[in-house]
Scaffold this motif. Structure first.
Motif, mmCIF file in Angstrom:
data_model
loop_
_atom_site.group_PDB
_atom_site.id
_atom_site.type_symbol
_atom_site.label_atom_id
_atom_site.label_comp_id
_atom_site.label_asym_id
_atom_site.label_seq_id
_atom_site.Cartn_x
_atom_site.Cartn_y
_atom_site.Cartn_z
ATOM 1 N N LEU A 143 -8.339 3.784 -6.530
ATOM 2 C CA LEU A 143 -7.968 4.105 -5.150
ATOM 3 C C LEU A 143 -7.745 5.602 -5.048
ATOM 4 N N CYS A 144 -8.476 6.267 -4.152
ATOM 5 C CA CYS A 144 -8.382 7.720 -3.973
ATOM 6 C C CYS A 144 -8.003 8.026 -2.529
ATOM 7 N N ARG A 145 -7.058 8.939 -2.349
ATOM 8 C CA ARG A 145 -6.666 9.338 -1.001
ATOM 9 C C ARG A 145 -7.431 10.580 -0.602
ATOM 10 N N ASP A 146 -8.003 10.556 0.599
ATOM 11 C CA ASP A 146 -8.771 11.680 1.132
ATOM 12 C C ASP A 146 -8.306 11.922 2.561
ATOM 13 N N GLY A 147 -7.301 12.757 2.723
ATOM 14 C CA GLY A 147 -6.734 12.993 4.055
ATOM 15 C C GLY A 147 -6.026 11.749 4.551
ATOM 16 N N ASP A 148 -6.445 11.254 5.709
ATOM 17 C CA ASP A 148 -5.849 10.046 6.274
ATOM 18 C C ASP A 148 -6.587 8.782 5.857
ATOM 19 N N ALA A 149 -7.593 8.924 4.996
ATOM 20 C CA ALA A 149 -8.407 7.782 4.572
ATOM 21 C C ALA A 149 -8.216 7.516 3.084
ATOM 22 N N TYR A 150 -8.613 6.328 2.667
ATOM 23 C CA TYR A 150 -8.585 5.952 1.263
ATOM 24 C C TYR A 150 -9.982 5.507 0.852
ATOM 25 N N ASP A 151 -10.406 5.918 -0.342
ATOM 26 C CA ASP A 151 -11.661 5.465 -0.923
ATOM 27 C C ASP A 151 -11.323 4.462 -2.015
ATOM 28 N N GLY B 215 -5.934 13.795 -2.292
ATOM 29 C CA GLY B 215 -6.642 14.100 -3.522
ATOM 30 C C GLY B 215 -6.143 13.353 -4.747
ATOM 31 N N VAL B 216 -5.118 12.542 -4.585
ATOM 32 C CA VAL B 216 -4.557 11.783 -5.699
ATOM 33 C C VAL B 216 -5.335 10.480 -5.871
ATOM 34 N N ALA B 217 -5.491 10.055 -7.122
ATOM 35 C CA ALA B 217 -6.160 8.790 -7.422
ATOM 36 C C ALA B 217 -5.251 7.924 -8.283
ATOM 37 N N MET C 194 0.854 -1.179 0.000
ATOM 38 C CA MET C 194 0.000 0.000 0.000
ATOM 39 C C MET C 194 0.889 1.227 0.000
ATOM 40 N N ILE C 195 0.570 2.172 -0.845
ATOM 41 C CA ILE C 195 1.291 3.432 -0.898
ATOM 42 C C ILE C 195 0.742 4.319 0.213
ATOM 43 N N SER C 196 1.583 4.692 1.165
ATOM 44 C CA SER C 196 1.072 5.486 2.280
ATOM 45 C C SER C 196 1.889 6.745 2.555
ATOM 46 N N THR C 197 2.966 6.961 1.831
ATOM 47 C CA THR C 197 3.795 8.142 2.052
ATOM 48 C C THR C 197 3.149 9.352 1.389
ATOM 49 N N PRO C 198 2.808 10.406 2.165
ATOM 50 C CA PRO C 198 2.114 11.574 1.608
ATOM 51 C C PRO C 198 2.818 12.213 0.421
#
Length: 63
Positions: free
Chosen positions: A25-33, A11-13, A1-5
Motif C-alpha cells: 500500500l503506497c500513499r500518493d497525495g490524497d490517493a492510495y496505490d 510517499g510512504v509505503a 485504514m491508516i489515513s492520518t497524514p
C-alpha cells in the motif's frame, strides 16, 4: 485504514493484507496505490470493490 497524514505520510509505503492476499500500500497525495500479484488481481478487485462500497469509497484506475 491508516489515513492520518502524520502517521502515513505522502510517499510512504507499507506491506499489509487484504483478506488473505499480501499487498503493498503506497500513499500518493490524497490517493492510495495498491500493488499485488497479478495472479490474484481479479478476485482481489471484486472483493475490494464490494467491501469499499459499504463505505462509499471511489476507485480511480490507471494503466
Amino acid at each position: 485504514m491508516i489515513s492520518t497524514p502524520r502517521i502515513f505520510g505522502d510517499g510512504v509505503a507499507a506491506r499489509s493484507t487484504i483478506g488473505h492476499i499480501g499487498i503493498l500500500l503506497c500513499r500518493d497525495g490524497d490517493a492510495y496505490d495498491i500493488a499485488l500479484f497479478r495472479s490474484v488481481g481479479r478476485s482481489s478487485w471484486g472483493w475490494l470493490r464490494t467491501a469499499a462500497a459499504e463505505f462509499g469509497l471511489e476507485f480511480v484506475t490507471t494503466s
